[in-house]
Design an enzyme around this catalytic site. Sequence first.
Site, PDB file in Angstrom:
ATOM      1  N   CYS A  38       0.850  -1.194   0.000  1.00  0.00           N
ATOM      2  CA  CYS A  38       0.000   0.000   0.000  1.00  0.00           C
ATOM      3  C   CYS A  38       0.882   1.238   0.000  1.00  0.00           C
ATOM      4  O   CYS A  38       1.876   1.301   0.740  1.00  0.00           O
ATOM      5  CB  CYS A  38      -0.891  -0.008   1.241  1.00  0.00           C
ATOM      6  N   HIS A  66     -10.033   1.714   1.896  1.00  0.00           N
ATOM      7  CA  HIS A  66      -9.534   3.055   2.242  1.00  0.00           C
ATOM      8  C   HIS A  66     -10.689   4.040   2.451  1.00  0.00           C
ATOM      9  O   HIS A  66     -10.570   4.992   3.224  1.00  0.00           O
ATOM     10  CB  HIS A  66      -8.628   3.599   1.131  1.00  0.00           C
ATOM     11  N   HIS A  80      -9.165  -3.892  -1.381  1.00  0.00           N
ATOM     12  CA  HIS A  80      -8.100  -3.101  -0.749  1.00  0.00           C
ATOM     13  C   HIS A  80      -8.364  -1.603  -0.943  1.00  0.00           C
ATOM     14  O   HIS A  80      -8.338  -0.831   0.028  1.00  0.00           O
ATOM     15  CB  HIS A  80      -6.742  -3.494  -1.357  1.00  0.00           C
ATOM     16  N   GLU A  81      -8.647  -1.199  -2.187  1.00  0.00           N
ATOM     17  CA  GLU A  81      -8.831   0.234  -2.462  1.00  0.00           C
ATOM     18  C   GLU A  81     -10.055   0.791  -1.750  1.00  0.00           C
ATOM     19  O   GLU A  81     -10.021   1.875  -1.178  1.00  0.00           O
ATOM     20  CB  GLU A  81      -8.954   0.485  -3.974  1.00  0.00           C
TER      21      GLU A  81
HETATM   22 NI    NI Z   1      -3.681   1.027  -0.157  1.00  0.00          NI
END
Ligand code: NI
Length: 178
Positions: A103, A149, A145-146
């Site tokens: 990341c 955020h 994952h994105e």
């Molecule tokens: Ni990330």
Amino acid sequence: MAIRQILRMGHPNLRRVAQAVDIARIDSPEIKLLIQDMVDTLADSGGIGLAAPQIDEDLRVAIIEIPGGPTRYGDIEAMPLTVFFNPVIEVLDDQCEGFWEGCLSVPGLRGFVERPQHIRVTYTSAAKQTEELELRGFLATVMQHEFDHLDGRLYIDRITDTTLLAFEDEWLTHNSAT
Ligand code: NI
């Protein structure tokens, strides 16, 4: 063009639940500039995805661009530059598989994270259209994952075996690419 500073783990603004984007404002100069900054910042970073909170913007938007072929994540499927406003994930099969994730907000580290491998993503495109994507495997992991955020979550939070957290250079020395 503007390359923006990427917040790193420890900055409290990475931990907020981001605000929904007002779809009526998608083609406003402010949002267009934000997307351009995200594209420039992602290109400069060498990463494959970037979420607005990572550049300290409290909005539910992320971009993903995967060149395909051999990358630092192994030999993976390509995805052209795509902008996701207000994305929602639906898990279609909760069977998990793990990948070594990295990341931009957690530089220099890699960690093994298991996530569902068959999902549907519903989002609004830059053309203000509602779009749906059904994804499997690594792409399903990238989206989760994105979009984590946007809820203030980092992949670190999802590591269940902390022996599988490594400095990237050590990992590269001791593991072959997946
Ligand atoms: Ni990330």
